[in-house]
Write an enzyme that holds these catalytic residues in place. Sequence first.
Site, PDB file in Angstrom:
ATOM      1  N   LYS A  23       0.833  -1.211   0.000  1.00 55.23           N
ATOM      2  CA  LYS A  23       0.000   0.000   0.000  1.00 55.23           C
ATOM      3  C   LYS A  23       0.865   1.259   0.000  1.00 55.23           C
ATOM      4  CE  LYS A  23      -1.641   1.532   4.103  1.00 55.23           C
ATOM      5  NZ  LYS A  23      -1.493   2.934   4.534  1.00 55.23           N
ATOM      6  N   ASN A  24       1.828   1.323   0.920  1.00 53.95           N
ATOM      7  CA  ASN A  24       2.586   2.568   1.082  1.00 53.95           C
ATOM      8  C   ASN A  24       3.614   2.807  -0.023  1.00 53.95           C
ATOM      9  OD1 ASN A  24       1.048   3.208   3.244  1.00 53.95           O
ATOM     10  ND2 ASN A  24       2.558   2.665   4.805  1.00 53.95           N
ATOM     11  N   CYS A  44      -4.126  13.120  13.377  1.00 53.68           N
ATOM     12  CA  CYS A  44      -4.885  11.883  13.255  1.00 53.68           C
ATOM     13  C   CYS A  44      -4.733  11.121  14.559  1.00 53.68           C
ATOM     14  CB  CYS A  44      -4.490  11.081  12.026  1.00 53.68           C
ATOM     15  SG  CYS A  44      -3.163   9.933  12.253  1.00 53.68           S
ATOM     16  N   ASP A  59       4.909   0.635  12.287  1.00 59.24           N
ATOM     17  CA  ASP A  59       3.716  -0.035  11.750  1.00 59.24           C
ATOM     18  C   ASP A  59       3.612  -1.500  12.179  1.00 59.24           C
ATOM     19  OD1 ASP A  59       2.997   2.323  10.560  1.00 59.24           O
ATOM     20  OD2 ASP A  59       3.641   1.767   8.544  1.00 59.24           O
ATOM     21  N   ARG A 119      -8.494  -0.364   5.022  1.00 58.85           N
ATOM     22  CA  ARG A 119      -7.587   0.614   4.406  1.00 58.85           C
ATOM     23  C   ARG A 119      -6.258  -0.029   4.045  1.00 58.85           C
ATOM     24  NH1 ARG A 119      -6.995   6.171   7.417  1.00 58.85           N
ATOM     25  NH2 ARG A 119      -5.594   6.298   5.656  1.00 58.85           N
ATOM     26  N   ARG A 175       1.227  14.667  13.604  1.00 58.71           N
ATOM     27  CA  ARG A 175       1.676  14.460  12.229  1.00 58.71           C
ATOM     28  C   ARG A 175       1.742  15.736  11.388  1.00 58.71           C
ATOM     29  NH1 ARG A 175      -0.867   8.979   9.986  1.00 58.71           N
ATOM     30  NH2 ARG A 175       0.994   9.071   8.690  1.00 58.71           N
TER      31      ARG A 175
HETATM   32  C1  EPZ Z   1       4.475   6.996   6.611  1.00 60.46           C
HETATM   33  O1  EPZ Z   1       3.721   8.081   7.151  1.00 60.46           O
HETATM   34  C2  EPZ Z   1       3.525   5.850   6.419  1.00 60.46           C
HETATM   35  N1  EPZ Z   1       2.463   6.234   5.494  1.00 60.46           N
HETATM   36  C3  EPZ Z   1       2.948   5.430   7.780  1.00 60.46           C
HETATM   37  O2  EPZ Z   1       2.144   4.297   7.557  1.00 60.46           O
HETATM   38  C4  EPZ Z   1       4.091   5.067   8.718  1.00 60.46           C
HETATM   39  O3  EPZ Z   1       3.586   4.783  10.003  1.00 60.46           O
HETATM   40  C5  EPZ Z   1       5.084   6.219   8.812  1.00 60.46           C
HETATM   41  O4  EPZ Z   1       5.521   6.618   7.477  1.00 60.46           O
HETATM   42  C6  EPZ Z   1       6.325   5.919   9.631  1.00 60.46           C
HETATM   43  O5  EPZ Z   1       6.983   4.811   9.100  1.00 60.46           O
HETATM   44  C7  EPZ Z   1       2.689   6.179   4.179  1.00 60.46           C
HETATM   45  O6  EPZ Z   1       3.765   5.816   3.708  1.00 60.46           O
HETATM   46  C8  EPZ Z   1       1.565   6.563   3.290  1.00 60.46           C
HETATM   47  P1  EPZ Z   1       6.626  10.264   8.631  1.00 60.46           P
HETATM   48  P2  EPZ Z   1       4.324   9.557   7.170  1.00 60.46           P
HETATM   49  O7  EPZ Z   1       6.500  11.581   7.963  1.00 60.46           O
HETATM   50  O8  EPZ Z   1       5.176   9.758   5.972  1.00 60.46           O
HETATM   51  C9  EPZ Z   1       7.188  13.538  12.020  1.00 60.46           C
HETATM   52  C10 EPZ Z   1       0.276   2.833   8.033  1.00 60.46           C
HETATM   53  O9  EPZ Z   1      -0.281   2.261   9.002  1.00 60.46           O
HETATM   54  N2  EPZ Z   1       7.064  14.564  10.962  1.00 60.46           N
HETATM   55  O10 EPZ Z   1       7.756   9.404   8.209  1.00 60.46           O
HETATM   56  O11 EPZ Z   1       3.199  10.475   7.409  1.00 60.46           O
HETATM   57  C11 EPZ Z   1       5.925  12.728  12.242  1.00 60.46           C
HETATM   58  O12 EPZ Z   1       5.014  13.414  13.061  1.00 60.46           O
HETATM   59  C12 EPZ Z   1       0.946   4.135   8.266  1.00 60.46           C
HETATM   60  O13 EPZ Z   1       0.311   2.363   6.892  1.00 60.46           O
HETATM   61  C13 EPZ Z   1       7.259  15.895  11.268  1.00 60.46           C
HETATM   62  O14 EPZ Z   1       7.480  16.273  12.423  1.00 60.46           O
HETATM   63  O15 EPZ Z   1       5.246   9.481   8.447  1.00 60.46           O
HETATM   64  C14 EPZ Z   1       6.489  11.465  12.850  1.00 60.46           C
HETATM   65  O16 EPZ Z   1       6.760  11.682  14.210  1.00 60.46           O
HETATM   66  C15 EPZ Z   1       0.331   5.083   9.204  1.00 60.46           C
HETATM   67  N3  EPZ Z   1       7.178  16.830  10.267  1.00 60.46           N
HETATM   68  C16 EPZ Z   1       7.812  11.274  12.114  1.00 60.46           C
HETATM   69  O17 EPZ Z   1       8.118  12.559  11.577  1.00 60.46           O
HETATM   70  C17 EPZ Z   1       6.928  16.468   8.968  1.00 60.46           C
HETATM   71  O18 EPZ Z   1       6.860  17.358   8.105  1.00 60.46           O
HETATM   72  C18 EPZ Z   1       7.802  10.265  10.971  1.00 60.46           C
HETATM   73  O19 EPZ Z   1       6.635  10.482  10.192  1.00 60.46           O
HETATM   74  C19 EPZ Z   1       6.740  15.110   8.664  1.00 60.46           C
HETATM   75  C20 EPZ Z   1       6.824  14.169   9.677  1.00 60.46           C
END
Ligand code: EPZ
Length: 427
Positions: free
Chosen positions: A22-23, A116, A311, A403, A121
């Site tokens: 998916k991702n 969320c 995850d 999802r 996030r």
């Molecule tokens: C991706 O989300 C995945 N989603 C998530 O999958 C997964 O949990 C996550 O990466 C971590 O591995 C997709 O790929 C579509 P991040 P993403 O930005 O990209 C902080 C699932 O169940 N952050 O890597 O949104 C954030 O808050 C899921 O399939 C900032 O502070 O995650 C977090 O603490 C849910 N500022 C950390 O970074 C930003 O601009 C990592 O989040 C962006 C992120």
Amino acid sequence: MDAIRIRGNGPLRGTVRVSGAKNAALPILCATLLSDGASRLRNVPALRDIETTAALLRFLGRGVDVEAPIVDVAAGADVKPEAPYELVKQMRASVLVLGPLVARFGRAKVSLPGGCQIGARPIDQHLKGLEALGCRIHIERGYVIAEGPGGGGRLKGNEIYFDIPTVTGTENLMMAAALAKGRSTLVNCAREPEVEELGRVLNKMGAEVEGAGTDVIHIRGTERGELGPFDHAIIADRIEAGTYMVAAAIAEGGDVVLEGANLDDMEALVVKMRAAGVEVASEGQNVRVHRPGPLRAVNVTTAPHPGFPTDMQAQFLVLMCTARGESVISETIFENRFMHVPELQRMGASVALRGNTAVVQGVDKLYGASVMATDLRASASLVVAGLVAEDETEVRRVYHIDRGYEHIEQKLRSVGAKIERVRGAEA
Ligand code: EPZ
């Protein structure tokens, strides 16, 4: 709303085919916006998030035909670069259209996703990166409005440093830099296999991306209109595979072959599974998971790839609920990702929460209960718990599971689980 009912009935045995990731599929679908040609994506799982992305691309003006495992995106340059709140609120990954839209069309208006269930996030790193490429960004009534230099011009390559590795942030910036003028260097990137996969697809389209899957990515930008369409089969879903790995190990004697799983993408999980006493072995294109005896307690701390994936935290925590001894599970990526814990306590698990750490004391048995969760992986973990719980477990609000897990009941049933979907159950 649908529910899933499971009757705990001993070890799983047989073969489960792992679906496409998916991702990986979500950013790659958004990458089709970088080209005006017709692209085909193969090995796409039949999931609600794929439908949501297809609806978003259609809203933007592209024809999309979803016939899982194939998704066709029709040719078209007449795109309205706007992603409305109604679609973005259903799925945060919609923010992945921001980079491609502003790079290809010079302007994008994309709803801010908001928080969320698993955490706040923010997307500050995405926006800061786009600014470094020359975008003017402002927030207006809940929308991000991004404009290329001089009111819609071509982005300019630059060095982008991420304060923290972000998966979708890295992906958004890779897509934007692919059409920027000159070279870009992205530093402190997310190294997830899905990021690497997007790099592969961008290169198929004619981009010059080097280093995707490492922490520094170099991109030489291509003229707008010069990236071509692609035909690509996506990688196996390492989180779906990991979830079935845990399901196979949840009862003593479990012996399951995961067809198409790729162990190279799952190293941190496999190390912990083996430490817990589970046998995991590659067999050609497949992976065999066998639990010969009792489980040992092991500690886990989530971290960006190649660390232990957030995850998989909920599912691994469930595994530890019936292990011998105490395990300490720390969550470092999202601030609110223990929503499965109170539900597991209702099933008889002994878990104490202290901030971002869960301390699990293994118990002999879990008991079936009516439970629910408010995110995808937590819901899946409750289904896994139901496989060994005494009597019946009902997992409510399974739209979260839909999802991210293709045909979960059929797949689990095919390896011996007693599981059924109840349509229109009480929410
Ligand atoms: C991706 O989300 C995945 N989603 C998530 O999958 C997964 O949990 C996550 O990466 C971590 O591995 C997709 O790929 C579509 P991040 P993403 O930005 O990209 C902080 C699932 O169940 N952050 O890597 O949104 C954030 O808050 C899921 O399939 C900032 O502070 O995650 C977090 O603490 C849910 N500022 C950390 O970074 C930003 O601009 C990592 O989040 C962006 C992120």
